[in-house]
Scaffold this motif. Structure first.
Motif, PDB file in Angstrom:
ATOM      1  N   LEU A  57       1.555  -1.054   0.132  1.00  0.00           N
ATOM      2  CA  LEU A  57      -0.311  -0.043  -0.329  1.00  0.00           C
ATOM      3  C   LEU A  57       0.939   1.117   0.320  1.00  0.00           C
ATOM      4  CD1 LEU A  57      -2.960  -0.810   2.686  1.00  0.00           C
ATOM      5  CD2 LEU A  57      -2.897  -0.821  -0.157  1.00  0.00           C
ATOM      6  N   ARG A  58       2.459   1.169   0.701  1.00  0.00           N
ATOM      7  CA  ARG A  58       3.205   2.256   0.321  1.00  0.00           C
ATOM      8  C   ARG A  58       3.416   2.901  -0.733  1.00  0.00           C
ATOM      9  NH1 ARG A  58       6.259   0.623   4.101  1.00  0.00           N
ATOM     10  NH2 ARG A  58       7.628  -0.146   2.546  1.00  0.00           N
ATOM     11  N   THR A  61       0.919   3.769  -3.255  1.00  0.00           N
ATOM     12  CA  THR A  61       0.949   4.755  -3.588  1.00  0.00           C
ATOM     13  C   THR A  61       0.900   5.895  -2.932  1.00  0.00           C
ATOM     14  OG1 THR A  61      -0.707   4.635  -1.056  1.00  0.00           O
ATOM     15  CG2 THR A  61      -0.466   6.734  -1.340  1.00  0.00           C
ATOM     16  N   GLU A  62       3.105   5.554  -3.445  1.00  0.00           N
ATOM     17  CA  GLU A  62       4.089   6.596  -3.821  1.00  0.00           C
ATOM     18  C   GLU A  62       4.329   6.991  -4.880  1.00  0.00           C
ATOM     19  OE1 GLU A  62       7.155   4.968  -1.482  1.00  0.00           O
ATOM     20  OE2 GLU A  62       6.417   6.257   0.503  1.00  0.00           O
ATOM     21  N   ARG A  65       0.671   9.265  -6.281  1.00  0.00           N
ATOM     22  CA  ARG A  65       1.307  10.132  -5.827  1.00  0.00           C
ATOM     23  C   ARG A  65       2.191  10.572  -6.929  1.00  0.00           C
ATOM     24  NH1 ARG A  65       2.954  10.122  -1.109  1.00  0.00           N
ATOM     25  NH2 ARG A  65       1.131   9.376  -0.498  1.00  0.00           N
ATOM     26  N   LEU A  80      -4.482   2.921  -8.123  1.00  0.00           N
ATOM     27  CA  LEU A  80      -4.640   3.001  -6.839  1.00  0.00           C
ATOM     28  C   LEU A  80      -6.223   2.494  -6.815  1.00  0.00           C
ATOM     29  CD1 LEU A  80      -5.197   7.082  -6.078  1.00  0.00           C
ATOM     30  CD2 LEU A  80      -3.586   5.511  -5.105  1.00  0.00           C
ATOM     31  N   LEU A  93      -9.679   6.251   0.040  1.00  0.00           N
ATOM     32  CA  LEU A  93      -8.978   6.061  -1.109  1.00  0.00           C
ATOM     33  C   LEU A  93     -10.464   6.622  -2.325  1.00  0.00           C
ATOM     34  CD1 LEU A  93      -6.898   4.747  -2.461  1.00  0.00           C
ATOM     35  CD2 LEU A  93      -7.876   2.073  -2.196  1.00  0.00           C
ATOM     36  N   LYS A  96     -10.028   9.725  -3.307  1.00  0.00           N
ATOM     37  CA  LYS A  96      -9.380   9.914  -4.545  1.00  0.00           C
ATOM     38  C   LYS A  96      -8.875   9.701  -5.989  1.00  0.00           C
ATOM     39  CE  LYS A  96      -5.450  11.763  -4.747  1.00  0.00           C
ATOM     40  NZ  LYS A  96      -4.865  13.036  -4.976  1.00  0.00           N
TER      41      LYS A  96
END
Length: 232
Positions: A57-58, A61-62, A65, A80, A93, A96
């Motif tokens: 997930l981290r 997500t990065e 972004r 996503l 989520l 976004k």
């Protein structure tokens, strides 16, 4: 599937495989049958699974972004959406993804003027399969029809050569044309606003649903998003 999606899926699958795969040990005999060493520690596996999810997930997500900052809204949104399938309850989520959808549509927005007296437009852009499209029409026009008819009413033609049945008279409608053989699809209703995901790639044409011989006049402003504009 695009090259980007294949690569992204490969990375996610690789991350899952690396985390879930059992530890490998060296052996002097390549074909020796593995021996069980006792009861599997389920709690330890649970801890590894949770850690895997956090890392995935981290990282995703990065990356998403970064795509967003680079203006690659579609790639960020798709990544996503993959995360959403892994963890539908992830806070924020859905919101976004909705924001990225809006940015994606706004980044491709352009406007055309539709003269209602001229029938079907030439192709005004390309819509893409499985990519969201939004069309909004503003303004009004003079609806003028002086035709003789019978008790059967005005004739209709689902091919778009005359008044199209099933679509309100005077409403904005569209048609998707196959870009290879130029075969037109069935006209569909748009009215003042429509947002949808096409099931095929094709050239978009617009028209007002009016009978042959009408004397209507005026112009509408039509804003299109998610449509690839023809090169100037």
């Amino acid at each position: 599937m695009t090259a980007f999606r294949r690569v992204a899926l490969s990375l996610i699958v690789a991350a899952l495989a690396a985390t879930l795969a059992p530890a490998q040990t060296s052996s002097t005999k390549a074909k020796t049958k593995p021996k069980t060493t006792g009861k599997v520690n389920v709690k330890e596996l649970d801890v590894r699974a949770v850690e895997m999810q956090k890392n995935l997930l981290r990282d995703a997500t990065e990356i998403a972004r970064g795509y967003e900052e680079a203006g690659e809204y579609e790639r960020a949104k798709w990544l996503l959406e993959v995360l959403q399938k892994l963890d539908p309850k992830l806070p924020g989520l859905k919101e976004k993804i909705d924001q990225l959808t809006e940015k994606m549509l706004e980044s491709s927005e352009f406007e055309v003027e539709l003269d209602v007296s001229r029938g079907w437009t030439i192709p005004i852009g390309l819509v893409h399969k499985d990519k969201i499209v939004r069309i909004e029409a503003n303004g009004d026009y003079e609806f003028a029809v002086a035709l003789r008819t019978t008790a059967d009413g005005l004739p209709t033609d689902d091919n778009g050569n005359d008044l199209v049945g099933g679509i309100p008279v005077g409403a904005l409608m569209g048609m998707i044309v196959n870009p290879e053989n130029r075969k037109p699809g069935k006209p569909f209703e748009i009215k003042s606003k429509r947002e949808w995901t096409p099931q095929q790639t094709g050239l978009l044409r617009l028209n007002i649903n009016l009978p042959n011989g009408h004397k209507s006049s005026g112009k509408l402003k039509v804003k299109l998003s998610g449509v690839t504009r023809p090169a100037a």
